[in-house]
Design a protein around this motif. Structure first.
Motif, PDB file in Angstrom:
ATOM      1  N   ASP A  43      62.499  60.711  68.361  1.00  0.00           N
ATOM      2  CA  ASP A  43      61.001  60.802  68.836  1.00  0.00           C
ATOM      3  C   ASP A  43      60.551  62.207  68.484  1.00  0.00           C
ATOM      4  O   ASP A  43      59.256  62.414  68.773  1.00  0.00           O
ATOM      5  CB  ASP A  43      61.102  60.918  70.467  1.00  0.00           C
ATOM      6  N   ASP A  44      61.493  62.934  67.791  1.00  0.00           N
ATOM      7  CA  ASP A  44      60.637  64.332  67.162  1.00  0.00           C
ATOM      8  C   ASP A  44      60.364  64.215  65.843  1.00  0.00           C
ATOM      9  O   ASP A  44      59.764  65.300  65.607  1.00  0.00           O
ATOM     10  CB  ASP A  44      61.864  65.411  67.470  1.00  0.00           C
ATOM     11  N   TYR A  95      58.987  54.654  70.835  1.00  0.00           N
ATOM     12  CA  TYR A  95      57.758  53.904  70.800  1.00  0.00           C
ATOM     13  C   TYR A  95      57.482  52.631  69.845  1.00  0.00           C
ATOM     14  O   TYR A  95      56.359  51.958  69.812  1.00  0.00           O
ATOM     15  CB  TYR A  95      56.398  54.838  70.423  1.00  0.00           C
ATOM     16  N   LYS A  96      58.658  52.525  69.132  1.00  0.00           N
ATOM     17  CA  LYS A  96      58.712  51.295  68.303  1.00  0.00           C
ATOM     18  C   LYS A  96      59.502  49.968  68.935  1.00  0.00           C
ATOM     19  O   LYS A  96      60.282  50.388  69.594  1.00  0.00           O
ATOM     20  CB  LYS A  96      59.344  51.741  67.095  1.00  0.00           C
ATOM     21  N   LEU A 122      80.478  60.098  69.126  1.00  0.00           N
ATOM     22  CA  LEU A 122      79.887  61.326  70.400  1.00  0.00           C
ATOM     23  C   LEU A 122      78.783  61.860  69.873  1.00  0.00           C
ATOM     24  O   LEU A 122      78.751  62.897  69.314  1.00  0.00           O
ATOM     25  CB  LEU A 122      81.315  62.184  70.354  1.00  0.00           C
ATOM     26  N   ILE A 123      77.690  61.209  70.300  1.00  0.00           N
ATOM     27  CA  ILE A 123      76.232  61.592  69.834  1.00  0.00           C
ATOM     28  C   ILE A 123      75.106  61.300  70.895  1.00  0.00           C
ATOM     29  O   ILE A 123      75.556  60.128  71.624  1.00  0.00           O
ATOM     30  CB  ILE A 123      76.007  61.300  68.559  1.00  0.00           C
ATOM     31  N   GLU A 124      74.359  62.158  71.136  1.00  0.00           N
ATOM     32  CA  GLU A 124      73.221  61.792  72.289  1.00  0.00           C
ATOM     33  C   GLU A 124      72.243  60.785  71.838  1.00  0.00           C
ATOM     34  O   GLU A 124      71.955  60.572  70.724  1.00  0.00           O
ATOM     35  CB  GLU A 124      72.481  63.177  72.537  1.00  0.00           C
ATOM     36  N   LYS A 125      72.298  59.634  72.822  1.00  0.00           N
ATOM     37  CA  LYS A 125      71.484  58.664  72.603  1.00  0.00           C
ATOM     38  C   LYS A 125      69.978  58.890  72.191  1.00  0.00           C
ATOM     39  O   LYS A 125      69.435  60.066  72.532  1.00  0.00           O
ATOM     40  CB  LYS A 125      71.327  57.586  73.653  1.00  0.00           C
ATOM     41  N   GLY A 126      69.518  58.412  71.090  1.00  0.00           N
ATOM     42  CA  GLY A 126      68.113  58.659  70.599  1.00  0.00           C
ATOM     43  C   GLY A 126      68.299  59.637  69.245  1.00  0.00           C
ATOM     44  O   GLY A 126      67.064  60.023  68.797  1.00  0.00           O
ATOM     45  N   THR A 127      69.286  59.979  68.980  1.00  0.00           N
ATOM     46  CA  THR A 127      69.643  60.842  67.657  1.00  0.00           C
ATOM     47  C   THR A 127      69.688  59.954  66.523  1.00  0.00           C
ATOM     48  O   THR A 127      70.538  59.250  66.557  1.00  0.00           O
ATOM     49  CB  THR A 127      70.800  61.904  68.071  1.00  0.00           C
ATOM     50  N   CYS A 128      69.039  60.604  65.355  1.00  0.00           N
ATOM     51  CA  CYS A 128      69.032  59.914  64.282  1.00  0.00           C
ATOM     52  C   CYS A 128      70.415  60.401  63.499  1.00  0.00           C
ATOM     53  O   CYS A 128      70.532  61.612  63.290  1.00  0.00           O
ATOM     54  CB  CYS A 128      67.941  60.369  63.393  1.00  0.00           C
TER      55      CYS A 128
END
Length: 200
Positions: free
Chosen positions: A89-90, A199-200, A12-18
């Protein structure tokens, strides 16, 4: 002697989160995903091992309610240190690029490198295999790739391309002579994952 290695269900975590060792929960589709996993497991497994993080703990408790589960910190996902729960991305490129260019050997700031994960995971796997009992291991994608790289002698840098492992996958590992062979019993995609900057 078979070892069934199971990846946790969709987190349960937003896509794109490390995330690595952040103790995140699972989605509402948990029971459906767990039901698919159960179809591939024999009823008489003698030993159950699990990462203590709740996305694995919940699955182990659900699949093996009558078993004494051994929770082992060596089965945790990679420690993402200062990057835990940041959006990929941050993270500044100057900070992330050294790791992206050599994630095998370079440590995440405050965390681990892939080699560190591999060393603790293979130590744990070899100990489980040495018991020669039917066992299950409930764990994470990076841990399973480490195990498969170990038993197939695949370079760590190639392991993501070599082993496509979706949430809820089940891998059966059997001893073969002095080594091991594996079979992917279930590996249903629940959508593309993102474990690096866009971007990778």
């Amino acid at each position: 002697m078979s070892i069934y290695v199971i990846r946790h269900t969709t987190p349960l975590i937003e896509k794109g989160t490390c995330y690595g060792q952040a103790d995140i929960d699972v989605t509402e589709g948990f029971e459906e995903e767990a039901g698919i996993i159960r179809q591939y497991l024999p009823p008489d497994l003698q030993a159950i091992y699990s990462s203590p993080l709740q996305r694995c703990r919940k699955l182990a408790d659900h699949l093996f309610p009558a078993s004494a589960i051994r929770f082992d910190h060596d089965l945790k996902e990679i420690n993402c240190g200062e990057w835990e729960l940041q959006r990929w991305d941050d993270i500044p490129r100057a900070v992330i690029d050294p790791w992206m260019n050599d994630f095998v050997n370079v440590c995440i700031p405050g965390g681990e490198s892939y080699v560190h994960v591999y060393e603790r995971v293979t130590r744990c796997f070899n100990a489980v295999a040495a018991t020669d009992t039917e066992a299950a291991i409930v764990t994470h994608g990076g841990v399973i790739r480490s195990i498969l790289a170990h038993i197939t002698h695949t370079p760590l840098k190639d392991s993501f391309a070599a082993f496509s492992l979706h949430y809820g996958c089940v891998v059966k590992i059997d001893r073969q002579g002095a080594g091991f062979q594996y079979e992917l019993l279930s590996n249903i995609s629940t959508g593309k994952e993102q474990h690096k900057p866009s971007y990778k």
